[in-house]
Design an enzyme around this catalytic site. Structure first.
Site, short mmCIF file in Angstrom:
data_model
loop_
_atom_site.label_atom_id
_atom_site.label_comp_id
_atom_site.label_asym_id
_atom_site.label_seq_id
_atom_site.Cartn_x
_atom_site.Cartn_y
_atom_site.Cartn_z
CE1 TYR A 110 -4.21 1.57 0.11
CE2 TYR A 110 -3.28 2.96 1.78
CZ TYR A 110 -4.38 2.68 0.89
OH TYR A 110 -5.47 3.27 0.52
CG HIS B 239 9.32 -2.60 -12.87
ND1 HIS B 239 9.62 -2.60 -14.62
CD2 HIS B 239 10.21 -2.66 -12.47
CE1 HIS B 239 10.85 -2.20 -14.57
NE2 HIS B 239 11.48 -2.16 -13.39
CD GLU C 246 16.85 30.80 -15.09
OE1 GLU C 246 16.36 31.85 -14.65
OE2 GLU C 246 16.52 30.34 -16.41
CD GLU D 109 13.29 2.97 -12.98
OE1 GLU D 109 12.04 3.42 -13.09
OE2 GLU D 109 13.91 2.07 -12.79
CB SER E 160 1.26 0.09 4.51
OG SER E 160 2.23 0.61 4.00
CB SER F 166 11.20 34.88 -25.53
OG SER F 166 12.69 33.92 -25.11
CB SER G 287 4.38 5.07 -4.71
OG SER G 287 4.18 5.79 -5.71
CG ASP H 281 10.07 1.27 -15.65
OD1 ASP H 281 9.03 2.11 -15.80
OD2 ASP H 281 10.49 1.20 -14.44
P1 NDP Z 1 6.67 1.37 -2.43
O1 NDP Z 1 8.25 1.30 -2.06
O2 NDP Z 1 5.69 2.32 -2.40
O3 NDP Z 1 5.99 0.14 -1.59
C1 NDP Z 1 5.78 0.23 -0.26
C2 NDP Z 1 4.88 -0.72 0.17
O4 NDP Z 1 5.16 -2.04 0.15
C3 NDP Z 1 4.15 -0.40 1.57
O5 NDP Z 1 2.95 -0.55 1.79
C4 NDP Z 1 5.07 -1.43 2.13
O6 NDP Z 1 4.47 -1.70 3.58
C5 NDP Z 1 4.99 -2.48 1.56
N1 NDP Z 1 6.15 -3.54 2.07
C6 NDP Z 1 7.38 -3.66 1.94
N2 NDP Z 1 7.94 -4.67 2.46
C7 NDP Z 1 6.93 -5.38 2.53
C8 NDP Z 1 6.94 -6.77 3.46
N3 NDP Z 1 8.03 -7.37 3.80
N4 NDP Z 1 5.76 -7.38 3.57
C9 NDP Z 1 4.52 -6.55 3.36
N5 NDP Z 1 4.72 -5.15 2.61
C10 NDP Z 1 5.81 -4.79 2.52
O7 NDP Z 1 6.38 0.43 -4.09
P2 NDP Z 1 6.31 1.24 -5.47
O8 NDP Z 1 4.52 1.43 -5.33
O9 NDP Z 1 7.15 2.40 -5.60
O10 NDP Z 1 6.45 -0.06 -6.21
C11 NDP Z 1 5.77 -1.16 -6.39
C12 NDP Z 1 5.88 -1.75 -7.70
O11 NDP Z 1 5.45 -0.93 -8.68
C13 NDP Z 1 7.28 -2.07 -8.02
O12 NDP Z 1 7.25 -2.91 -8.84
C14 NDP Z 1 7.57 -0.74 -9.01
O13 NDP Z 1 8.65 -0.96 -10.05
C15 NDP Z 1 6.34 -0.46 -9.67
N6 NDP Z 1 6.07 0.87 -10.33
C16 NDP Z 1 6.46 1.72 -9.43
C17 NDP Z 1 5.94 3.10 -9.90
C18 NDP Z 1 5.79 4.26 -8.81
O14 NDP Z 1 5.43 5.19 -9.03
N7 NDP Z 1 6.63 4.20 -7.82
C19 NDP Z 1 5.85 3.33 -11.16
C20 NDP Z 1 5.41 2.29 -12.09
C21 NDP Z 1 5.70 0.92 -11.38
P3 NDP Z 1 5.07 -1.15 5.25
O15 NDP Z 1 4.69 0.18 5.15
O16 NDP Z 1 4.37 -1.96 6.02
O17 NDP Z 1 6.47 -0.99 5.03
MG MG Z 2 8.47 3.78 -14.63
MG MG Z 3 10.66 1.91 -12.79
#
Ligand code: NDP
Ligand code: MG
Ligand code: MG
Length: 339
Positions: free
Chosen positions: A24, A106, A225, A193, A51, A250, A26, A189
């Protein structure tokens, strides 16, 4: 032009299916909330903690990863890439019975052989081409972030329809959904990035800022800037392409763009971009990142701390504190300060 799918092109649905959004953060909060708002049956799978509390506060059903994966038909893995393999092996795989769908945003772990899914499930990805917080914010405003989808394994014969229905469910088909492969999504991807969106951009901004400051100009001015104004320019490119942006600036700026841009990013830069792409394609980048994580991120932490203390960051923090209007949605953004 290749086929781009929009809402009206997608007739398949996830009706009767339960979706587990694992993680839960990004992407996770955006997928879970958007799917719920489009009438889907969603359960969030996370561990106890921040989360878990947030998802409950947002009115979602929350369970352990194990229970959510067990009861759902579609399991979307939205954990950090470097954590996915362990959580998958221990808590997701046991609940993956035949006929279910295992989904990613991803292709990293499947493409680089870290997760090897069982043969009797569908495996596909739906990857929004934008940060998770914008996947939610644009959805709420009636718009959407475009997405890619790819099918890795089609056990049911319906994986493609399920993927498209999922993309529609998170609002991406409002903006356009494009078919790809795990290989293409993963490599492009990572390249995007590294070379352009994050790595290329931050290095360009820092180099410009440092050049001005080292020449004796005020750091505050250099910040406006080289960093602040970037968003305004990028917004114009987002709305109307490069010509649209150039229409607004411009003619002096446009002439400077034409004659000086290629001096900053030249054939040598492109050659180095090709080297970066090669390291992505041959697995070298993935291997380095996986090893860095196994070692508890010594280099990642050191660089993150150093970057956080760069003069442009210090000046920026001060200036932004006087511009509360730039902070829209900031409270939801994840902490970037390295611990
Ligand atoms: P995040 O780093 O935001 O994910 C964090 C979440 O994972 C939190 O809810 C965290 O919970 C949970 N988590 C981490 N470790 C564990 C665990 N051991 N057990 C249970 N829950 C856990 O991830 P992103 O959203 O950045 O990325 C997710 C996927 O999406 C990846 O594959 C990424 O490549 C892909 N992606 C991401 C983008 C982005 O905008 N960030 C863009 C497009 C694709 P807690 O709070 O408990 O730590
Ligand atoms: Mg990307
Ligand atoms: Mg990426």
């Amino acid at each position: 032009m290749v086929k781009v799918y929009y809402n009206q092109d997608i007739n398949s649905s996830l009706e009767g299916k339960k979706v587990a959004v694992i993680g839960y953060g990004s992407q996770g909060h955006a997928h879970a909330q958007n799917l719920k708002d489009t009438g889907h049956n969603v359960v969030v799978g996370v561990r106890k903690g921040k989360s878990w509390d947030q998802a409950e506060q947002d009115g979602l059903e929350v369970k352990t990863v194990r229970d959510a994966a067990e009861e759902a038909d579609i399991v979307m893995v939205l954990l950090p890439d470097e954590r996915q393999t362990q959580v998958y092996e221990e808590e997701i795989k046991p609940g993956l019975r035949a006929g279910k769908s295992l989904v990613f945003a991803h292709g990293f772990n499947v493409h680089f052989n870290q997760i090897v899914p069982p043969a009797d499930v569908d495996v596909f990805l739906v990857a929004p081409k934008g940060p998770g917080h914008l996947v939610r914010r644009t959805f709420e405003s009636g718009a959407g972030v475009p997405a890619l989808y790819a099918v890795y394994q089609d056990q049911s014969g319906h994986a493609e329809e399920t993927a498209l229905a999922y993309a529609k469910g998170i609002g991406s088909a409002r903006a356009g959904v494009l078919k790809t492969t795990f290989k293409e999504e993963t490599e492009t991807d990572l390249f995007g990035e590294q070379a352009v969106l994050c790595g290329g951009l931050t290095s360009l901004v820092k180099a410009g800022f440092e050049t001005l400051v080292e020449a004796g100009y005020q750091p505050e001015l250099a910040y406006f800037e080289c960093l602040h104004e970037l968003k305004l320019i990028v917004d114009l490119m987002y709305e109307d392409g490069m010509s649209g942006m150039r229409y607004s600036i411009s003619d002096t700026a446009q002439w400077g763009d034409f004659v000086s841009g290629p001096r900053v990013v030249d054939e040598d830069t492109k050659k180095r971009m090709k080297d970066i792409l090669t390291d992505i394609q041959n697995g070298k980048f993935a291997k380095g990142w996986l090893l860095e994580n196994q070692l508890n991120r010594p280099e990642f932490t050191a660089i993150a701390n150093r970057e956080n203390e760069h003069q442009i960051e210090k000046v920026g923090r001060e200036l932004r504190s006087m511009m509360p209007f730039v902070k829209a949605g900031k409270e939801k953004q994840k902490e970037v300060v390295a611990s």
